[in-house]
Every structure is written in C-alpha cells, then in structure tokens.
Design a protein around this motif. Structure first.
Motif, short mmCIF file in Angstrom:
data_model
loop_
_atom_site.label_atom_id
_atom_site.label_comp_id
_atom_site.label_asym_id
_atom_site.label_seq_id
_atom_site.Cartn_x
_atom_site.Cartn_y
_atom_site.Cartn_z
N ILE A 158 0.97 -1.21 0.02
CA ILE A 158 0.02 -0.03 0.05
C ILE A 158 0.98 1.17 -0.04
CG2 ILE A 158 -1.69 1.36 1.18
CD1 ILE A 158 -2.86 -1.24 2.35
N LEU A 159 2.01 1.37 0.77
CA LEU A 159 2.93 2.22 0.89
C LEU A 159 3.65 2.57 -0.58
CD1 LEU A 159 4.42 1.89 4.49
CD2 LEU A 159 2.76 3.79 3.62
N THR A 160 4.10 1.36 -1.04
CA THR A 160 5.07 1.53 -2.35
C THR A 160 4.15 1.53 -3.54
OG1 THR A 160 5.31 -0.86 -2.46
CG2 THR A 160 6.83 0.34 -0.85
N ASP A 161 3.15 1.02 -3.72
CA ASP A 161 2.54 0.87 -4.99
C ASP A 161 1.15 1.94 -5.29
OD1 ASP A 161 4.14 -1.28 -5.10
OD2 ASP A 161 2.92 -2.69 -4.92
N PHE A 166 -2.02 4.60 -9.41
CA PHE A 166 -3.14 5.81 -9.46
C PHE A 166 -2.07 6.80 -10.29
CE2 PHE A 166 -5.24 3.61 -6.21
CZ PHE A 166 -6.49 3.43 -6.74
N LEU A 167 -0.98 6.68 -10.75
CA LEU A 167 -0.30 7.80 -11.73
C LEU A 167 -0.95 8.41 -12.70
CD1 LEU A 167 2.31 9.01 -11.78
CD2 LEU A 167 3.16 7.24 -13.31
N PRO A 168 -1.84 7.75 -13.56
CA PRO A 168 -2.65 8.49 -14.57
C PRO A 168 -3.55 9.39 -13.80
CG PRO A 168 -2.46 6.04 -14.88
CD PRO A 168 -2.11 6.10 -13.74
N ALA A 169 -4.08 9.19 -12.45
CA ALA A 169 -5.17 9.93 -12.12
C ALA A 169 -4.29 11.24 -11.56
CB ALA A 169 -5.38 9.51 -10.60
N MET A 170 -2.87 11.04 -11.07
CA MET A 170 -2.26 12.27 -10.78
C MET A 170 -1.82 13.07 -11.83
SD MET A 170 -0.01 9.79 -7.98
CE MET A 170 1.42 11.25 -7.82
N VAL A 171 -1.64 12.56 -12.98
CA VAL A 171 -1.12 13.19 -14.08
C VAL A 171 -2.31 13.93 -14.66
CG1 VAL A 171 -0.54 12.98 -16.63
CG2 VAL A 171 0.80 11.62 -14.89
N VAL A 194 -8.17 4.03 -14.46
CA VAL A 194 -7.69 3.08 -13.90
C VAL A 194 -8.80 2.27 -12.92
CG1 VAL A 194 -5.34 3.64 -13.63
CG2 VAL A 194 -6.86 4.37 -11.89
N SER A 195 -10.07 2.44 -13.43
CA SER A 195 -11.20 2.00 -12.47
C SER A 195 -11.18 0.35 -12.49
CB SER A 195 -12.61 2.45 -13.30
OG SER A 195 -13.58 1.72 -12.75
N VAL A 220 -10.71 -2.59 -24.82
CA VAL A 220 -10.63 -1.69 -24.06
C VAL A 220 -9.97 -2.22 -22.73
CG1 VAL A 220 -11.93 0.17 -22.46
CG2 VAL A 220 -12.42 -0.13 -24.84
N VAL A 221 -8.97 -1.64 -22.25
CA VAL A 221 -8.20 -2.22 -20.98
C VAL A 221 -8.10 -0.91 -19.97
CG1 VAL A 221 -7.30 -3.98 -22.02
CG2 VAL A 221 -6.12 -1.93 -21.77
N GLY A 222 -7.74 -0.98 -18.87
CA GLY A 222 -7.36 0.10 -17.84
C GLY A 222 -5.96 0.78 -18.50
N TYR A 223 -5.86 1.88 -17.94
CA TYR A 223 -4.62 2.56 -18.45
C TYR A 223 -3.42 2.67 -17.11
CZ TYR A 223 -6.57 4.26 -22.66
OH TYR A 223 -7.10 4.20 -24.08
N GLN A 224 -3.30 1.37 -16.41
CA GLN A 224 -2.09 1.35 -15.50
C GLN A 224 -0.93 1.84 -15.84
OE1 GLN A 224 -4.79 -0.84 -15.84
NE2 GLN A 224 -5.86 -0.62 -13.82
N GLY A 225 -0.12 2.50 -15.33
CA GLY A 225 1.35 3.14 -15.73
C GLY A 225 1.35 3.93 -16.90
#
Length: 251
Positions: A158-161, A166-171, A194-195, A220-225
């Motif tokens: 949880i701390l590291t990942d 959620f990097l796409p949400a931050m961007v 990333v839903s 259609v897939v998620g956009y993780q990373g």
C-alpha cells in the motif's frame, strides 16, 4: 542602503526601465520579466544589499530577498513607475516566451514536477522494503522470507504501489490544473482510466484477463502505468471545460 536605493540599483542592473517588461513578487522572491536577458548585470544584482540569490526560471528572472524584505523592495520599485503585475499575470507572460519547443518543455515540467515528491517518496519506500526483505538481511535477525507475515507485505505494498497504480489520476489532475481546468474533474477522469471495472492492463498483457470489446471489436483495458493518455485526457478536459464555461458566460 535604503529600499529606494536597492530598487534603483536593481533597475540599473536589470538594464533600465526599457528592459523591464513587468515586475511581481511572491513570498520570498521578486519576479521580473525582461525584454533582453543579455542586458542584465547578474553579478551586480547578486552583490546588491539584501539579495540572497538570483536565477532564471520559467522565463522569469527571480531575485531572492526573503519573507517581508521582498514586499518592501517591491513597494520601492512601484515608486519608480515600472509596470507591476500579479504573480499569475507574470507567469502567463513568461509562458508565452521562447520557442514552441521551449514552451512545450516548460508545460510538461509544470505538469510532472509537482508529482516528483510523491514518486520519490514511494520509490524510497519500495527500495527500503526490498532491502529489509532480502534473505541476507533477514538472516541477520534469524529470519527467512517465509517467516515474513503476509499482512506485512500487504501493508508495505500500500505504501509503495499506490502512487504508481494511480499515476494516471495524478497526471490528469496536474494537467487539468496547468491548462486552466478544475483539478478535481481531472482527478476523477484519471481515476476512470484505472477504474477496477476495466480489465487491468498488466493482467491483460500477461494473458490473465481479457479486454472488454467496445462495439464488439475495439479492445478496452485500464491505463495502469500510462502517462501520455492521462496527460492528453487532462488537457482535453481542461480545454472543453473552459470552452463550456465561456459559452455559459456569453448566454
């Protein structure tokens, strides 16, 4: 040296009134837009009394005075009949300077630089977790990788990942903020990318899940990373929101 004398010294070192486009200030720095950087006597400015440093950043020549002092210097400069601006106005003017490539690089830095502390912090946690879970380190305490509780791994993940998941949400949040949209809307859009309702991109890549088929043939897939799609989503969202806002004001 009085603040009026400091202001006059700065004006002379900046190349005179004709070279100063506008002046603003933040909590600690005087922010100056100049017509020609080559006319600035940088060594003379840095040797001026009360100046703690000076540098160019984002098209602005920033002179560091410190809290309180910068306000008095700015007030003295206002008495010299110079064009003064708010911090946002001078930043907007700075963004228009330079070549198209320089402006593009500046925009990318405005979007991604605020995210660096979060990524660095989680990266350090990731390195620390990798260190303490090494068999050689565990052996010092008479432990083995098998003796590590599963909950410990879960908590450290949880701390590291989280920041990377959620990097796409931050961007998207940062891009929406930079391009003049509502950051919260950008954040929600990034979370949609990333839903959990979308197949995980990594799982699809490893063959552990199947993509959704939009219209029966578009996968259609998620956009993780993913970074660029989130950046484009934040940009388009901000532009669309501003267009809608302007249209509503004109009604």
């Amino acid at each position: 040296m009085s603040y009026a004398m400091i202001a006059e010294e700065l004006l002379s070192s900046l190349g005179g009134k004709e070279n100063v486009v506008s002046v603003a200030h933040c909590a600690t720095r005087l922010r100056v837009m100049v017509a020609n950087e080559e006319k600035i006597d940088k060594e003379r400015i840095e040797d001026t009394e009360k100046v703690k440093g000076a540098f160019f950043n984002s098209g602005q020549y920033q002179i560091i005075f410190g809290t309180g002092t910068v306000n008095r210097v700015f007030e003295a400069i206002q008495g010299l009949d110079l064009e003064t601006s708010s911090k946002s106005e001078i930043k907007e003017a700075a963004n228009k300077q330079g070549t198209a490539f320089q402006r593009a690089i500046r925009t990318f830095s405005d979007v991604f630089v605020p995210l660096i502390p979060a990524l660095v912090a989680t990266g350090l946690f990731m390195g620390l977790r990798g260190l303490v879970t090494r068999p050689e380190v565990l052996a010092i305490f008479g432990l083995t990788p098998e003796s590590i509780p599963a909950n410990f791994i879960l908590y450290t993940q949880i701390l590291t990942d989280t920041a990377f998941i959620f990097l796409p949400a931050m961007v998207a949040w940062s891009a929406s903020r930079v391009f003049g949209g509502t950051p919260l809307i950008g954040l929600v859009l990034g979370l949609m990318l990333v839903s959990p309702a979308l197949p995980n991109a990594w799982a699809v890549g490893f063959g552990e899940a199947d993509p959704l088929l939009f219209f029966g043939f578009i996968p259609v897939v998620g956009y993780q990373g993913s970074v660029i799609p989130a950046f484009i989503a934040g940009f388009l969202t901000a532009k669309l929101e501003r267009r809608i806002r302007e249209s509503c004001l004109n009604l």
